[in-house]
Motif scaffolding. Structure first.
Motif, short mmCIF file in Angstrom:
data_model
loop_
_atom_site.label_atom_id
_atom_site.label_comp_id
_atom_site.label_asym_id
_atom_site.label_seq_id
_atom_site.Cartn_x
_atom_site.Cartn_y
_atom_site.Cartn_z
N TYR A 136 0.85 -1.19 0.00
CA TYR A 136 0.00 0.00 0.00
C TYR A 136 0.89 1.24 0.00
N ALA A 137 1.89 1.23 0.89
CA ALA A 137 2.82 2.36 0.96
C ALA A 137 3.58 2.50 -0.36
N PHE A 138 3.94 1.38 -0.94
CA PHE A 138 4.72 1.40 -2.18
C PHE A 138 3.94 2.03 -3.33
N PHE A 139 2.65 1.70 -3.42
CA PHE A 139 1.85 2.14 -4.57
C PHE A 139 1.10 3.44 -4.34
N ARG A 140 1.06 3.95 -3.10
CA ARG A 140 0.31 5.18 -2.83
C ARG A 140 0.84 6.34 -3.67
N ARG A 141 -0.02 7.37 -3.79
CA ARG A 141 0.38 8.50 -4.62
C ARG A 141 1.71 9.10 -4.16
N GLU A 142 1.87 9.20 -2.81
CA GLU A 142 3.11 9.78 -2.31
C GLU A 142 4.12 8.68 -1.94
N GLY A 143 3.94 7.48 -2.55
CA GLY A 143 4.76 6.34 -2.17
C GLY A 143 6.03 6.19 -2.98
N THR A 144 6.72 5.07 -2.74
CA THR A 144 8.04 4.85 -3.32
C THR A 144 8.02 4.73 -4.84
N LEU A 145 7.01 4.04 -5.38
CA LEU A 145 6.99 3.83 -6.82
C LEU A 145 6.97 5.16 -7.57
N ASN A 158 -1.57 7.69 -9.86
CA ASN A 158 -2.12 7.32 -8.57
C ASN A 158 -2.56 5.85 -8.69
N TRP A 159 -1.58 4.95 -8.51
CA TRP A 159 -1.79 3.55 -8.89
C TRP A 159 -3.00 2.90 -8.25
N LEU A 160 -3.21 3.15 -6.97
CA LEU A 160 -4.31 2.47 -6.27
C LEU A 160 -5.66 3.01 -6.72
N PHE A 161 -5.62 4.14 -7.44
CA PHE A 161 -6.88 4.71 -7.89
C PHE A 161 -7.15 4.40 -9.35
N THR A 162 -6.12 4.52 -10.19
CA THR A 162 -6.35 4.31 -11.61
C THR A 162 -6.24 2.85 -12.02
N LEU A 163 -5.29 2.12 -11.44
CA LEU A 163 -5.09 0.73 -11.85
C LEU A 163 -5.02 -0.19 -10.64
N PRO A 164 -6.08 -0.18 -9.80
CA PRO A 164 -5.97 -0.93 -8.55
C PRO A 164 -5.74 -2.43 -8.77
N THR A 244 -6.89 -1.90 -0.87
CA THR A 244 -7.92 -1.10 -1.55
C THR A 244 -9.33 -1.28 -1.00
N ARG A 245 -9.56 -2.25 -0.13
CA ARG A 245 -10.92 -2.62 0.30
C ARG A 245 -11.78 -2.99 -0.91
N GLY A 246 -11.17 -3.40 -2.00
CA GLY A 246 -11.94 -3.77 -3.18
C GLY A 246 -12.21 -2.57 -4.09
N GLY A 247 -11.86 -1.39 -3.65
CA GLY A 247 -12.19 -0.19 -4.38
C GLY A 247 -11.06 0.33 -5.23
N PRO A 248 -11.13 1.52 -5.77
CA PRO A 248 -12.27 2.45 -5.61
C PRO A 248 -13.50 1.92 -6.34
N GLY A 249 -14.68 2.11 -5.74
CA GLY A 249 -15.90 1.51 -6.28
C GLY A 249 -15.76 0.01 -6.14
N ASP A 250 -15.80 -0.67 -7.29
CA ASP A 250 -15.58 -2.12 -7.22
C ASP A 250 -14.45 -2.52 -8.16
N LYS A 251 -13.50 -1.59 -8.36
CA LYS A 251 -12.48 -1.82 -9.39
C LYS A 251 -11.42 -2.83 -9.01
N SER A 252 -11.38 -3.27 -7.76
CA SER A 252 -10.48 -4.38 -7.44
C SER A 252 -11.21 -5.40 -6.57
N GLN A 253 -12.51 -5.48 -6.78
CA GLN A 253 -13.32 -6.38 -5.96
C GLN A 253 -13.35 -7.78 -6.57
#
Lengths: 298, 274
Positions: A136-145, A158-164, A244-253
Motif C-alpha cells: 500500500y505504501a509502495f503504490f500510494r500516490r506519495e509512495g516509493t513507486l 495514482n496507482w491504487l486509484f487508476t489501476l488498482p 484497496t478494500r476492493g475499491g475504488p468503487g468495485d475496481k479491485s473487488q
C-alpha cells in the motif's frame, strides 16, 4: 506402492481393530465438524434467502441466488477481476518470475543467490496484512513507486486509484513468488547435469535448451505449481482488503471481497454463500486436477 | 569455457536487480520504523529514534493483540500437531484399504479455498454459539490446517524405518508408546516443520479471526493492525511500521530456525510438491 496391491496380499484385514482407527478419531472429528460441516451447510444456505437481520425463518428459494448472481453486474465484474488477478499474478507473475529466479540462481554466485533467496522468501513469510501495508505504501500516490518514477522523469500515477487491480496483482506477485521459486529450484536440481551439457555441446542455445529440455523435464512441477498458485490466489482476501478494500468503487473487488460485501455489508448471507459455493466449486475443480497430477505419488 | 564467468556475472546482475525491487517495500518498513517523521516513501530517516517503538509498545496496541495471537495460534498449532501425529501413525504404519481414499480426501481438502467457506462458518458459529470465542477460533484454525499437516506428517513418518518399532513391539510396547517414544523423537525435524509451518500460517491469517471474533479486546495482531488506519484520518506511518516489525519478527525467526535445520529452506518446497 499402492494400498490396493497390499490389501490384496492380506485379505483378512477387513475388520479394523479399534486401536488402529482410534488415533484417527480426533482429526476426523475436527475435519468433519469444522470443514466438511460448513461445506455441507454452505451447500444448504446457498439455496435459501438467509439474512443477517431480523428474519425468523430462512426459506428455500431454489436457484434464485444463482440466477441473481449471473445477472448481477457486480458479480460478473468480480468474476472478471478474479480472472485478471489470477492470470496476471499467478500464471504470468509468480510462475514465470519464480522459474526465472530459480534458473538464474543455478548460475549465479553463492552470496548473490543467498541474498536474493533471503529477500524473496522474507516477502513470502511476512504476515499477509503486513505485506498489504508495505505494498500500500509502495503504490500510494506519495509512495516509493512514484518517487522512483519522478527520479527517472517518467509520468507518475495514482496507482491504487487508476489501476488498482494491477497494483494488487503486483502485490500478490511480490508476496507469492518465493513459493514458485522454491518448487522450481528443487525441480531444476533434479535435472542431470549431463543432459544440459550434452545439449550445450550440440550447440543448442539458451532458449532452445529451456524449451526442449528444461521445461519438458520439469513439467510435473510446473503443473503442481500452477495448481497450488491458482488455489492460493483464488482465496486472497487480506492483501486486497488492506490495500484497496476492493475499491475504488468495485475496481479491485475479486470474488472473495464480493462475497464478503454481499454477506455482511448487504446482510445477504444466502446470496453471499451462493457466491462462496461457486468459488468453492472452482477451487474443487483445480484441486481435483492437482490430485490427478499427483496420482502416482499417493 | 570462457563464457562461464560472463554468464555468472549476468545472472548475478539480474538477480541483484530483482532483489533490489523486492527489497524496496521491506526497506520502507525498516527505515520508517526508526524515522521520527516517517512518510510513505523509502528514504534515509531524518534521524534515528526508538520513539515509534516506544509509542506502540503498550498493552492496548501491542501486547494484548500479540498475546491473543499467541493463544490462538499456539492453541491451534498444538491441536493441529497432536491430531496430525495421531492420524498419521495408522496411515503410515498399518495397511488398510481406507488409507488411500482418506489420503486423497485430505490432499483434496488442502486445495480448497478456506476463504470461500468463511461465510457459512460464520453462520454456523452463530448458531452453535461459538462465535466470538477463542476456543471456536482455535478449533477452526486447527481444522483448516489439519489436511496439510496430516499430509506432511505422514510423509515424514514414512521416512522412519519400521524395524525400530518392531523391536519395541516385541518388548511389549503399545502402538501409542512406540509413536511417542520412538517414531516422533526420530522425526524431530519433521515435527518441527509441521509445527512451525502451522504456526506461521495461523499467525499471518487475517480472514479467520476477522470473521469469527467480534470483541476488539480479543483480536489478534493480524486484525488489530487495521486500527492504525482507523477513522482518525492521519495515519502514524512510523508507528504502523514499528508495529509491523514487532508483529513480523517472530515468524521470520521461526522460519529461519527451520530453514537452517533443513538446509536452505528448499525442503518445504519439496514437501509441498508431494
Amino acid at each position: 506402492m499402492t494400498a490396493r496391491s497390499l490389501t490384496r496380499a492380506r485379505p483378512r484385514a477387513r475388520v479394523l481393530p479399534i486401536t488402529r482407527v482410534l488415533p484417527l478419531a480426533p482429526a476426523l472429528a475436527l475435519l468433519l465438524l469444522f470443514l466438511a460441516g460448513p461445506i455441507a451447510y454452505c451447500a444448504y444456505i446457498a439455496f435459501t434467502d438467509l439474512q443477517l437481520t431480523g428474519q425468523a425463518h430462512a426459506s428455500y428459494v431454489g436457484l434464485d441466488n444463482f440466477r441473481t448472481a449471473f445477472t448481477d453486474d457486480g458479480f460478473l465484474n468480480a468474476v472478471w477481476l478474479t480472472l485478471v488477478f489470477t492470470v496476471l499474478s499467478s500464471l504470468l507473475g509468480q510462475n514465470t518470475l519464480g522459474l526465472a529466479l530459480a534458473s538464474l540462481m543455478q548460475r549465479a554466485s553463492k552470496p548473490v543467490r543467498t541474498l536474493t533467496g533471503g529477500i524473496v522468501i522474507t516477502a513470502w513469510v511476512l504476515p499477509e496484512v503486513v505485506a498489504g501495508f508495505l505494498l500500500y505504501a509502495f503504490f500510494r500516490r506519495e509512495g516509493t513507486l512514484n518517487a522512483l518514477l519522478d527520479a527517472l522523469h517518467l509520468p507518475r500515477q495514482n496507482w491504487l486509484f487508476t489501476l488498482p487491480i494491477l497494483a494488487v496483482s503486483f502485490a500478490n506477485v511480490w508476496r507469492g513468488t518465493a513459493f514458485s521459486m522454491l518448487v522450481y529450484s528443487a525441480a531444476l536440481q533434479e535435472i542431470p547435469k549431463e543432459i544440459t551439457e550434452a545439449a550445450e555441446v550440440d550447440g543448442a542455445g539458451g532458449w532452445r535448451r529451456l524449451w526442449h529440455i528444461t521445461l519438458p523435464m520439469i513439467r510435473r512441477s510446473i503443473g503442481t505449481n500452477l495448481m497450488l498458485n491458482t488455489l492460493q490466489t483464488l482465496s486472497v482476501f487480506g492483501l486486497i482488503w488492506v490495500m484497496t478494500r476492493g475499491g475504488p468503487g468495485d475496481k479491485s473487488q475479486t470474488l472473495p471481497l464480493f462475497m464478503y460485501e454481499q454477506a455482511f455489508q448487504n446482510s445477504m448471507i444466502g446470496y453471499g454463500t451462493a457466491v462462496a459455493l461457486l468459488l468453492l466449486l472452482v477451487g474443487a475443480l483445480f484441486s481435483a486436477v492437482y490430485l490427478r497430477l499427483l496420482r502416482t505419488e499417493v | 569455457m570462457s563464457r562461464r564467468p560472463t554468464h555468472r556475472l549476468a545472472a548475478d546482475l539480474a538477480l541483484l536487480l530483482v532483489a533490489a525491487a523486492f527489497c524496496l517495500p521491506l526497506a520502507w518498513v525498516l527505515l520508517s520504523s526508526v524515522d521520527p517523521d516517517a512518510g510513505l516513501t523509502v528514504r534515509a530517516p531524518d534521524g534515528l529514534t526508538l520513539g515509534n517503538f516506544n509509542a506502540v509498545l503498550t498493552t492496548d496496541v501491542t501486547f494484548r493483540p500479540l498475546l491473543n495471537s499467541l493463544i490462538l495460534c499456539g492453541g491451534g498449532t498444538a491441536l493441529t500437531v497432536v491430531c496430525a501425529a495421531l492420524a498419521a501413525y495408522p496411515l503410515s504404519r498399518f495397511r488398510s484399504r481406507l488409507n488411500r481414499p482418506f489420503l486423497l480426501a485430505v490432499l483434496f481438502a488442502t486445495g480448497l479455498p478456506i476463504t470461500a467457506i468463511m461465510v457459512p462458518v460464520y453462520a454456523l458459529f452463530v448458531r452453535i454459539d461459538l462465535i466470538d470465542t477463542f476456543q471456536g477460533t482455535i478449533l477452526f484454525f486447527a481444522a483448516s490446517q489439519l489436511p496439510f499437516a496430516i499430509w506432511l506428517m505422514k510423509n515424514f513418518m514414512d521416512g522412519v524405518p519400521k524395524e525400530l518399532e518392531e523391536a519395541a513391539w516385541t518388548d511389549g510396547a503399545s502402538a501409542f508408546q512406540s509413536l511417542t517414544r520412538i517414531v516422533l523423537p526420530l522425526m524431530g525435524p519433521g515435527v518441527a516443520v509441521v509445527t512451525v509451518f502451522s504456526f506461521v500460517m495461523m499467525w499471518g491469517n487475517f480472514f479467520v479471526p476477522f470473521m469469527l471474533l467480534l470483541t476488539p479486546d480479543q483480536m489478534p495482531a493480524s486484525v488489530s493492525i487495521n486500527e492504525f488506519f482507523g477513522n482518525r484520518g492521519m495515519v502514524a506511518y512510523g508507528q504502523l511500521a514499528a508495529f509491523s516489525v514487532v508483529y513480523s519478527t517472530p515468524v521470520i525467526l521461526l522460519y529461519v530456525l527451520i530453514a537452517r535445520r533443513l538446509g536452505g529452506g528448499f525442503a518445504l518446497g519439496g514437501a509441498m510438491k508431494g
